[in-house]
Design an enzyme around this catalytic site. Structure first.
Site, PDB file in Angstrom:
ATOM      1  N   ASN A  10       0.850  -1.190   0.000  1.00 53.84           N
ATOM      2  CA  ASN A  10       0.000   0.000   0.000  1.00 53.84           C
ATOM      3  C   ASN A  10       0.894   1.252   0.000  1.00 53.84           C
ATOM      4  O   ASN A  10       1.587   1.545   0.974  1.00 53.84           O
ATOM      5  CB  ASN A  10      -0.893  -0.051   1.256  1.00 53.84           C
ATOM      6  CG  ASN A  10      -1.823   1.137   1.347  1.00 53.84           C
ATOM      7  OD1 ASN A  10      -1.433   2.274   1.088  1.00 53.84           O
ATOM      8  ND2 ASN A  10      -3.060   0.875   1.729  1.00 53.84           N
ATOM      9  N   LYS A  11       0.878   1.987  -1.124  1.00 46.82           N
ATOM     10  CA  LYS A  11       1.790   3.133  -1.284  1.00 46.82           C
ATOM     11  C   LYS A  11       1.487   4.249  -0.291  1.00 46.82           C
ATOM     12  O   LYS A  11       2.380   4.956   0.157  1.00 46.82           O
ATOM     13  CB  LYS A  11       1.712   3.665  -2.712  1.00 46.82           C
ATOM     14  CG  LYS A  11       2.347   2.719  -3.714  1.00 46.82           C
ATOM     15  CD  LYS A  11       2.614   3.444  -5.031  1.00 46.82           C
ATOM     16  CE  LYS A  11       3.215   2.476  -6.033  1.00 46.82           C
ATOM     17  NZ  LYS A  11       2.478   2.348  -7.267  1.00 46.82           N
ATOM     18  N   ASP A  69      -1.519  -3.623  10.479  1.00 46.04           N
ATOM     19  CA  ASP A  69      -2.897  -3.956  10.148  1.00 46.04           C
ATOM     20  C   ASP A  69      -3.738  -2.832  10.718  1.00 46.04           C
ATOM     21  O   ASP A  69      -3.534  -2.403  11.867  1.00 46.04           O
ATOM     22  CB  ASP A  69      -3.331  -5.307  10.718  1.00 46.04           C
ATOM     23  CG  ASP A  69      -4.619  -5.773  10.033  1.00 46.04           C
ATOM     24  OD1 ASP A  69      -4.713  -5.644   8.805  1.00 46.04           O
ATOM     25  OD2 ASP A  69      -5.545  -6.236  10.721  1.00 46.04           O
ATOM     26  N   SER A  70      -4.619  -2.323   9.902  1.00 47.61           N
ATOM     27  CA  SER A  70      -5.365  -1.146  10.326  1.00 47.61           C
ATOM     28  C   SER A  70      -6.771  -1.208   9.784  1.00 47.61           C
ATOM     29  O   SER A  70      -7.076  -2.012   8.910  1.00 47.61           O
ATOM     30  CB  SER A  70      -4.652   0.114   9.820  1.00 47.61           C
ATOM     31  OG  SER A  70      -4.466   0.030   8.425  1.00 47.61           O
ATOM     32  N   PHE A 149      -5.765   8.481   1.662  1.00 44.41           N
ATOM     33  CA  PHE A 149      -6.234   7.296   0.936  1.00 44.41           C
ATOM     34  C   PHE A 149      -7.395   6.687   1.719  1.00 44.41           C
ATOM     35  O   PHE A 149      -7.764   7.165   2.790  1.00 44.41           O
ATOM     36  CB  PHE A 149      -5.091   6.267   0.763  1.00 44.41           C
ATOM     37  CG  PHE A 149      -4.645   5.613   2.041  1.00 44.41           C
ATOM     38  CD1 PHE A 149      -3.766   6.244   2.905  1.00 44.41           C
ATOM     39  CD2 PHE A 149      -5.103   4.344   2.390  1.00 44.41           C
ATOM     40  CE1 PHE A 149      -3.354   5.644   4.090  1.00 44.41           C
ATOM     41  CE2 PHE A 149      -4.703   3.737   3.564  1.00 44.41           C
ATOM     42  CZ  PHE A 149      -3.827   4.392   4.420  1.00 44.41           C
ATOM     43  N   HIS A 176      -3.698   7.390  13.601  1.00 48.21           N
ATOM     44  CA  HIS A 176      -3.504   6.109  14.263  1.00 48.21           C
ATOM     45  C   HIS A 176      -2.141   5.509  13.889  1.00 48.21           C
ATOM     46  O   HIS A 176      -1.411   5.017  14.728  1.00 48.21           O
ATOM     47  CB  HIS A 176      -4.642   5.158  13.865  1.00 48.21           C
ATOM     48  CG  HIS A 176      -4.927   5.150  12.395  1.00 48.21           C
ATOM     49  ND1 HIS A 176      -5.142   6.306  11.681  1.00 48.21           N
ATOM     50  CD2 HIS A 176      -4.982   4.150  11.474  1.00 48.21           C
ATOM     51  CE1 HIS A 176      -5.331   6.020  10.398  1.00 48.21           C
ATOM     52  NE2 HIS A 176      -5.238   4.716  10.251  1.00 48.21           N
ATOM     53  N   ARG A 177      -1.781   5.595  12.583  1.00 57.41           N
ATOM     54  CA  ARG A 177      -0.512   5.024  12.136  1.00 57.41           C
ATOM     55  C   ARG A 177       0.661   5.830  12.691  1.00 57.41           C
ATOM     56  O   ARG A 177       1.665   5.271  13.118  1.00 57.41           O
ATOM     57  CB  ARG A 177      -0.471   4.985  10.603  1.00 57.41           C
ATOM     58  CG  ARG A 177       0.652   4.121  10.051  1.00 57.41           C
ATOM     59  CD  ARG A 177       0.451   3.787   8.591  1.00 57.41           C
ATOM     60  NE  ARG A 177      -0.775   3.040   8.411  1.00 57.41           N
ATOM     61  CZ  ARG A 177      -1.925   3.553   7.976  1.00 57.41           C
ATOM     62  NH1 ARG A 177      -1.993   4.820   7.630  1.00 57.41           N
ATOM     63  NH2 ARG A 177      -2.997   2.817   7.880  1.00 57.41           N
TER      64      ARG A 177
HETATM   65  P1  IMP Z   1      -5.057  -3.366   5.792  1.00 57.90           P
HETATM   66  O1  IMP Z   1      -4.427  -2.787   7.011  1.00 57.90           O
HETATM   67  O2  IMP Z   1      -4.112  -3.440   4.627  1.00 57.90           O
HETATM   68  O3  IMP Z   1      -5.811  -4.621   6.071  1.00 57.90           O
HETATM   69  O4  IMP Z   1      -6.132  -2.309   5.249  1.00 57.90           O
HETATM   70  C1  IMP Z   1      -6.924  -1.592   6.101  1.00 57.90           C
HETATM   71  C2  IMP Z   1      -7.917  -0.750   5.341  1.00 57.90           C
HETATM   72  O5  IMP Z   1      -8.418   0.198   6.275  1.00 57.90           O
HETATM   73  C3  IMP Z   1      -7.329   0.080   4.195  1.00 57.90           C
HETATM   74  O6  IMP Z   1      -7.398  -0.538   2.945  1.00 57.90           O
HETATM   75  C4  IMP Z   1      -8.226   1.317   4.220  1.00 57.90           C
HETATM   76  O7  IMP Z   1      -9.429   1.035   3.551  1.00 57.90           O
HETATM   77  C5  IMP Z   1      -8.513   1.451   5.707  1.00 57.90           C
HETATM   78  N1  IMP Z   1      -7.538   2.362   6.337  1.00 57.90           N
HETATM   79  C6  IMP Z   1      -6.509   2.042   7.159  1.00 57.90           C
HETATM   80  N2  IMP Z   1      -5.824   3.132   7.512  1.00 57.90           N
HETATM   81  C7  IMP Z   1      -6.419   4.176   6.873  1.00 57.90           C
HETATM   82  C8  IMP Z   1      -6.140   5.570   6.831  1.00 57.90           C
HETATM   83  O8  IMP Z   1      -5.186   6.117   7.398  1.00 57.90           O
HETATM   84  N3  IMP Z   1      -6.987   6.302   6.081  1.00 57.90           N
HETATM   85  C9  IMP Z   1      -8.045   5.769   5.407  1.00 57.90           C
HETATM   86  N4  IMP Z   1      -8.328   4.478   5.391  1.00 57.90           N
HETATM   87  C10 IMP Z   1      -7.522   3.673   6.126  1.00 57.90           C
END
Ligand code: IMP
Length: 193
Positions: A10-11, A69-70, A149, A176-177
């Site tokens: 994820n860029k 993971d988010s 994003f 959060h990140r």
């Molecule tokens: P994963 O962590 O790759 O499973 O993806 C988590 C998903 O949560 C992402 O594809 C986004 O749809 C959403 N997400 C996670 N962090 C963010 C953020 O900072 N902004 C917007 N969407 C987020």
């Protein structure tokens, strides 16, 4: 130069992490390692998925791997989409459309939500360190902003701004990140040589 692999393609996330790390680090994307195994994110917690990804990549590379993971947890939806945030629809547009539809008729005071990010750092000999960060806001009625994003245009704060209206630097100070990562930095400095 210290080096670690970020277990994501994820860029948007990679850009945010690179911004937060100092110049003494090389962060490489999982996309640079096509032979790495696909990881099925089948755990029911952010911690479980982040750990699984980081440990799989660290073992395959024989080095350090950082995984995130988010997701977005919406109170009126019992915490959904949560760990399913990426699979809630086929693309960002569909995911946001579905979210607004599911919250149809829900007033602003009950549209509270939070982004959650769990980072897992795994080492070549079984080392594991987790950190977690959250960001509180609410789901807006309409999309606003063009930065960021994912669900950023729908994630609004009390002052009316959305996450997608912030620059990458502004976002990382409250996201959060950003929070999970700042907590991870001392562990990275201590553990990765
Ligand atoms: P994963 O962590 O790759 O499973 O993806 C988590 C998903 O949560 C992402 O594809 C986004 O749809 C959403 N997400 C996670 N962090 C963010 C953020 O900072 N902004 C917007 N969407 C987020």
């Amino acid at each position: 130069m210290k080096s670690l692999v970020f277990a994501s393609t994820n860029k948007g996330k990679l850009g945010e992490l690179s911004l937060l790390l100092g110049p003494g680090w090389t962060v490489r994307s999982a996309a640079e390692f096509p032979s790495l195994p696909e990881v099925d994110e089948d755990r029911d917690t952010f911690e479980g998925n982040a750990t699984k990804k980081a440990q799989t990549f660290a073992a395959a590379l024989g080095g350090w791997a950082l995984a995130d993971d988010s997701g977005l947890c919406v109170d009126a939806l019992g915490g959904r989409p949560g760990v399913f945030s990426a699979r809630y629809g086929a693309n960002d547009d569909e995911r946001m459309t579905k979210l607004v539809r599911e919250l149809d008729g829900v007033p602003v005071e009950r549209r509270t939500a939070r982004f959650v990010c769990v980072l897992a750092l795994a080492g070549p000999t079984g080392e594991l360190q987790l950190t977690r960060g959250t960001c509180d806001g609410h789901i807006g009625f309409t999309r606003k902003g063009t930065h960021g994003f994912g669900y950023d245009p729908l994630f609004h704060f009390a002052d009316g701004r959305s996450l997608a209206e912030l620059t990458a630097e502004q976002k990382s100070t409250i996201s959060h990140r950003g929070a999970a990562f700042r907590e991870m930095v001392p562990h990275l400095e201590r553990l990765v040589r």
